[in-house]
Write an enzyme that holds these catalytic residues in place. Sequence first.
Site, PDB file in Angstrom:
ATOM      1  N   CYS A 105       0.834  -1.213   0.000  1.00  0.00           N
ATOM      2  CA  CYS A 105       0.000   0.000   0.000  1.00  0.00           C
ATOM      3  C   CYS A 105       0.863   1.256   0.000  1.00  0.00           C
ATOM      4  O   CYS A 105       1.840   1.359   0.734  1.00  0.00           O
ATOM      5  CB  CYS A 105      -0.916  -0.005   1.221  1.00  0.00           C
ATOM      6  SG  CYS A 105      -1.971   1.460   1.336  1.00  0.00           S
TER       7      CYS A 105
ATOM      8  N   PHE B 118      -3.926  33.395   3.012  1.00  0.00           N
ATOM      9  CA  PHE B 118      -4.346  32.015   2.712  1.00  0.00           C
ATOM     10  C   PHE B 118      -5.127  31.458   3.902  1.00  0.00           C
ATOM     11  O   PHE B 118      -4.859  30.377   4.399  1.00  0.00           O
ATOM     12  CB  PHE B 118      -3.136  31.121   2.402  1.00  0.00           C
ATOM     13  CG  PHE B 118      -2.196  31.673   1.359  1.00  0.00           C
ATOM     14  CD1 PHE B 118      -2.433  31.451   0.007  1.00  0.00           C
ATOM     15  CD2 PHE B 118      -1.086  32.408   1.724  1.00  0.00           C
ATOM     16  CE1 PHE B 118      -1.559  31.950  -0.962  1.00  0.00           C
ATOM     17  CE2 PHE B 118      -0.212  32.917   0.769  1.00  0.00           C
ATOM     18  CZ  PHE B 118      -0.448  32.682  -0.584  1.00  0.00           C
TER      19      PHE B 118
ATOM     20  N   GLU C  10      -8.224  35.186   1.306  1.00  0.00           N
ATOM     21  CA  GLU C  10      -8.325  33.858   0.696  1.00  0.00           C
ATOM     22  C   GLU C  10      -8.639  34.005  -0.791  1.00  0.00           C
ATOM     23  O   GLU C  10      -9.289  34.969  -1.197  1.00  0.00           O
ATOM     24  CB  GLU C  10      -9.418  33.046   1.409  1.00  0.00           C
ATOM     25  CG  GLU C  10      -9.686  31.668   0.870  1.00  0.00           C
ATOM     26  CD  GLU C  10      -8.447  30.796   0.769  1.00  0.00           C
ATOM     27  OE1 GLU C  10      -8.229  30.212  -0.300  1.00  0.00           O
ATOM     28  OE2 GLU C  10      -7.697  30.715   1.763  1.00  0.00           O
TER      29      GLU C  10
ATOM     30  N   CYS D 208      -7.660   0.293   7.700  1.00  0.00           N
ATOM     31  CA  CYS D 208      -6.494   1.179   7.663  1.00  0.00           C
ATOM     32  C   CYS D 208      -6.267   1.684   9.079  1.00  0.00           C
ATOM     33  O   CYS D 208      -7.114   2.399   9.632  1.00  0.00           O
ATOM     34  CB  CYS D 208      -6.698   2.342   6.711  1.00  0.00           C
ATOM     35  SG  CYS D 208      -5.340   3.548   6.759  1.00  0.00           S
TER      36      CYS D 208
ATOM     37  N   CYS E 165       3.231  23.281   3.995  1.00  0.00           N
ATOM     38  CA  CYS E 165       2.989  21.854   3.769  1.00  0.00           C
ATOM     39  C   CYS E 165       3.892  21.299   2.673  1.00  0.00           C
ATOM     40  O   CYS E 165       3.719  20.148   2.252  1.00  0.00           O
ATOM     41  CB  CYS E 165       1.524  21.603   3.419  1.00  0.00           C
ATOM     42  SG  CYS E 165       0.971  22.421   1.911  1.00  0.00           S
TER      43      CYS E 165
ATOM     44  N   ASN F 102      -9.219  28.888  10.205  1.00  0.00           N
ATOM     45  CA  ASN F 102      -8.602  27.975  11.167  1.00  0.00           C
ATOM     46  C   ASN F 102      -7.670  28.701  12.135  1.00  0.00           C
ATOM     47  O   ASN F 102      -7.655  28.411  13.330  1.00  0.00           O
ATOM     48  CB  ASN F 102      -7.832  26.891  10.403  1.00  0.00           C
ATOM     49  CG  ASN F 102      -7.348  25.759  11.275  1.00  0.00           C
ATOM     50  OD1 ASN F 102      -8.115  25.107  11.964  1.00  0.00           O
ATOM     51  ND2 ASN F 102      -6.046  25.513  11.257  1.00  0.00           N
TER      52      ASN F 102
ATOM     53  N   ASP G 214      -6.325  36.963  -5.192  1.00  0.00           N
ATOM     54  CA  ASP G 214      -5.321  36.012  -5.667  1.00  0.00           C
ATOM     55  C   ASP G 214      -3.979  36.496  -5.122  1.00  0.00           C
ATOM     56  O   ASP G 214      -3.393  37.444  -5.642  1.00  0.00           O
ATOM     57  CB  ASP G 214      -5.306  35.964  -7.195  1.00  0.00           C
ATOM     58  CG  ASP G 214      -4.252  34.999  -7.741  1.00  0.00           C
ATOM     59  OD1 ASP G 214      -3.462  34.445  -6.945  1.00  0.00           O
ATOM     60  OD2 ASP G 214      -4.209  34.821  -8.975  1.00  0.00           O
TER      61      ASP G 214
END
Length: 450
Positions: free
Chosen positions: A88, A313, A334, A169, A408, A318, A361
């Site tokens: 996997c 962003f 955003e 999983c 990220c 959050n 943007d």
Amino acid sequence: MANFFKPSTKKQPTGQVISVLIDRLDHNGIGVGEYKNKSIFIANTLPKEKVTAKIAEAKSKFYKASVIELVNLSEFRVKPRCHHFKTCGGCDLQHLSFQEHLAFKQQKLIDLFSRNNINTNLPWQESITSDALHYRRKARVGVQYNKLGEPIVGFRQKASNNLVQLKECIVLVEPIKHVFTILTSLIKSLSLVKSIGHVEIIYTQHVSIIVRQLIPLNEQDKTLWKNIAEQHQWQVYIDNGKEVTPLTPVTPLFYQISEQSGISTKHAAESVINIYFEPKDFIQVNHHVNNQMIIQALNWLDLKEDDQVLDLFCGLGNFSLPIAKKVRSVVGIEGLQAMVDKATYNAQMSKLNNIEFFQADLNSNWGKEAWAHRKYSKVLLDPARAGAYGALVQLIDLDISNIVYVSCDPATLAKDSQLLISNGYTIEKIAIMDMFAQTKHIETMILFKK
């Protein structure tokens, strides 16, 4: 004079069995050794392991091989908890001890920073972690069909577009870890063959299932979905490629940011923030790491009651909403108007009137926007994998002394960090956030100061 083709008499190495000492892991967590002055890549191996392997592929600059035998084992090797691990593609590092897989991620960042001419003597802080198993609350599950038309439900195989049929999983949170067997049985019983592309699973207060339906549902199959939803207390949505609509009764989707997320005690009566979202919206998959990430971001920003904070962003809010509990004002930006509307709704539901959201943007020219001409004391940004280079070029002109960057993607983070450093910022703190335990993926937070 005619030229005639002469087949090469040079023996091809493919299929040869060789002995290799593994030196390091590449950025994907694959073991790397050396054979005949070329790098050789061998999955499921670790540094300092001697292996017997069969060459599977020979290129001009490297080889690929598969393990036949591990002659000696690394002291950091552990037994994978999942019996699907070797096939996997969902996990990369289950064979590596937890502390060493954090070290692997840190070294990956150091290597990328070095390539961007950044001093790698970095001010590392303690990593944010969670349980290495049963942490993931959202996943996309693939659906394929064999030659008999029978469904295969699972994740992609390693280095393949084909799926592994799963029964469970162990990375998924407990309420959804066994969903594969249920889905396989249900899809097999549907009257419309090969009608499903994939299924998305979310667990917050309820289990929500979003079915990518390739062929319009008939009444017989609607009944089957409704029955299984009632049996397992699922909320089922149908995604036809244009819109997502509920098939069963549903309640609003939301997750909570708790009182421990750095929210001032003077707001104790309203200390829990609900972040409402739609089935296809982005949310962080690891609830615990997300909460700890928010705490750290607020601490690193060193927020004061008179601060005016810019959140780029910002998504659903959050970070914006917890920040707004502690400061004079927040402006969130955003790219999608739909997300701006949802963030605004979330602020209203939390009765926060010191926060505004705008659409822009951020990697295009936004310098003339009215919000860009306000004074800000601090900024937080949390871009997608593409990074924030275009936004940072303009942000530098605002001359904000404190920047917290949540990333990220380590490659774009390294590039963006080099831009900030070349414009007078220094890295004051850096930490890994293990949002995706057992995988090669890295979330990072950096505090820049000027």
